[in-house]
Scaffold this active site. Structure first.
Site, short mmCIF file in Angstrom:
data_model
loop_
_atom_site.label_atom_id
_atom_site.label_comp_id
_atom_site.label_asym_id
_atom_site.label_seq_id
_atom_site.Cartn_x
_atom_site.Cartn_y
_atom_site.Cartn_z
N LYS A 91 28.29 40.95 47.94
CA LYS A 91 28.65 42.14 47.17
C LYS A 91 27.43 42.98 46.76
O LYS A 91 27.52 44.19 46.61
CB LYS A 91 29.44 41.73 45.92
CG LYS A 91 30.78 41.06 46.23
CD LYS A 91 31.91 42.02 46.09
CE LYS A 91 33.25 41.53 46.59
NZ LYS A 91 33.61 40.14 46.43
N GLU A 113 35.83 48.33 39.45
CA GLU A 113 36.92 47.40 39.18
C GLU A 113 36.46 46.03 39.63
O GLU A 113 35.60 45.92 40.50
CB GLU A 113 38.18 47.82 39.96
CG GLU A 113 38.24 47.33 41.41
CD GLU A 113 37.16 47.89 42.33
OE1 GLU A 113 36.68 49.00 42.04
OE2 GLU A 113 36.79 47.22 43.32
N SER A 379 30.29 33.92 52.83
CA SER A 379 30.16 35.13 52.00
C SER A 379 29.60 34.88 50.61
O SER A 379 29.02 35.78 50.00
CB SER A 379 31.51 35.83 51.91
OG SER A 379 32.51 34.94 51.44
C1 PLP Z 1 34.78 39.43 46.86
C2 PLP Z 1 34.53 38.33 47.77
C3 PLP Z 1 35.22 38.20 49.00
C4 PLP Z 1 36.35 39.10 49.41
O1 PLP Z 1 36.02 40.42 49.54
P1 PLP Z 1 35.80 41.11 50.96
O2 PLP Z 1 35.66 42.55 50.62
O3 PLP Z 1 37.00 40.84 51.80
O4 PLP Z 1 34.58 40.54 51.56
C5 PLP Z 1 34.86 37.17 49.85
N1 PLP Z 1 33.91 36.28 49.52
C6 PLP Z 1 33.24 36.36 48.34
C7 PLP Z 1 32.20 35.33 48.04
C8 PLP Z 1 33.52 37.38 47.43
O5 PLP Z 1 32.86 37.44 46.27
#
Ligand code: PLP
Length: 402
Positions: A91, A113, A379
């Site tokens: 993010k 948000e 992620s």
């Molecule tokens: C917010 C988040 C997601 C989901 O959001 P995407 O916009 O689909 O990437 C996935 N993994 C993590 C660790 C997140 O914080």
């Protein structure tokens, strides 16, 4: 004309996308669209963006060959370590880019948000760094569920506004942020955290996250002597980490794209967030896309054990790619994700975010060849999910045996 899955000049990905916004925001979105196109290619912006990605966020994130995981699934698995970024997920890449853009546009007030709080924390972090006023809208249910992230945002100087409409979760927080933007169009910049919302947001967020696949290209060339893998794997909430992972490869058919959406308690259980499986075309938060809705167009409440995937819509880019079978989307249930999280932890010593655990859940659902090279986007890290992991440790459905 060559087929492309990138956005067209009108802000559409095939039939999906566009900007369906109240008239009062029309000028704002138009200004943003023009500023974004100009600024993002500007050398000074690129220099500052890349400097912060490197020295502040810690990029490039490693591309790690997970040997024990690879052995288990009989293929070659690389993890793209977005979990090692500052604030613990991908993010931050987007937050840095958009807040730099806001500053260039002369905006002084940042709103956002957040659901699980990861985007809120990333935004509050960059606002502290750049000395910007920051207001984060968050559903009251999420404020209670994600207490630590709320405390972090406050410590970073953000004002956290609990939202008490609807289900008091992400969708409601997003509605409230849009309302705020309508009443302060002149000084306010709205930082959207995923590839959702009206054009240009889905394209802009994808581009700001595309640093992920730019690095994968370089790193694979070093490690595998070719710049593309056989498979890319990522989880999809709104779709930003997936968009970043596939961006450089979208139009390269040699690369197969596997995406995990949140099955919740099963796609037929009525408790799911598998939007691409269950959704129909409609308009949510300014874009035409797939969303979970009743026959008369009421948005259905999504459910997932992972707060970051608990959204009733999906980015228009992903709706389009799935429709044309450029991506294959699999629903990974809560239990499968928990199982996969435990497995990665015990095989590789990495505790993943619950969202990322959904991507890992795909490994059990597909058959790979021994010489297949797979890049999976990890992620985020699992710190924020420890309570859930602890509370489910005694769950007999978690069956992982190593
Ligand atoms: C917010 C988040 C997601 C989901 O959001 P995407 O916009 O689909 O990437 C996935 N993994 C993590 C660790 C997140 O914080």
């Amino acid at each position: 004309m060559r087929e492309t899955f990138h956005v067209n000049n009108d802000g559409y990905f095939g039939d999906f996308g566009g900007a369906y916004i109240p008239e009062i925001l029309y000028n704002n979105v138009e200004t943003l669209r023009n500023a974004y196109k100009k600024i993002i290619n500007d050398t000074r912006f690129q220099h500052e963006y890349n400097r912060l990605l490197a020295d502040y966020a810690g990029r490039p994130s490693p591309l790690y060959h997970a040997r024990r995981l690879s052995e288990k699934y009989r293929c070659k698995i690389y993890l793209k370590r977005e979990d090692l970024n500052h604030t613990g997920s991908h993010k931050i890449n987007n937050a840095i880019g958009q807040i730099l853009l806001a500053r260039e546009m002369g905006k002084t007030r940042i709103i956002a948000e957040t659901g699980a709080g990861q985007h809120g924390v990333a935004t509050a972090t960059v606002c502290a760094l750049m000395n910007m006023k920051c207001i984060v809208y968050m559903g009251e249910t999420d404020v209670e569920r994600q207490h630590l992230n709320v405390q972090k945002m406050k410590m970073l100087g953000a004002e956290v506004v609990p939202v008490i409409s609807g289900n008091r979760t992400l969708k409601d927080a997003t509605n409230e942020a849009i309302r705020d933007w309508c009443s302060h169009p002149a000084d306010t910049y709205y930082v959207i955290g995923s590839t959702v919302g009206p054009h240009p947001y889905p394209d802009m967020v994808a581009r700001l996250q595309s640093v992920i696949s730019k690095e994968i290209k370089k790193q694979l060339t070093e490690k595998e002597h070719r710049e593309y893998p056989d498979y890319l794997i990522a989880c999809v909430g709104g779709g930003s980490n997936a968009a970043g992972t596939i961006y450089e490869y979208m139009d390269n058919r040699a690369v197969r794209i596997l995406l995990a959406e949140a099955g919740g308690k099963g796609i037929d259980s009525g408790k799911s967030a598998a939007t691409i499986h269950l959704g129909t075309t409609g308009i949510i938060h300014g874009a035409k896309t797939l969303l979970m809705q009743t026959e008369d167009g009421q948005i259905e409440e999504p459910y997932s054990i992972s707060a970051g995937l608990d959204y009733p819509g999906v980015g228009p880019m992903h709706a389009n790619m799935a429709k044309h079978k450029r991506s294959e989307v699999l629903a990974v249930d809560d239990d499968e994700a928990l199982d996969a999280a435990m497995e990665l932890t015990q095989l590789e010593g990495i505790i993943p975010a619950l969202e990322s655990a959904h991507a890992l859940g795909i490994l059990k659902k597909k058959q790979f060849n021994p010489d297949d090279v797979i890049v999976l986007c990890l992620s985020g890290r699992g710190d924020k999910d420890m309570e859930t992991y602890i509370n489910t440790t005694n769950n007999p459905k978690i069956t992982t045996k190593i």
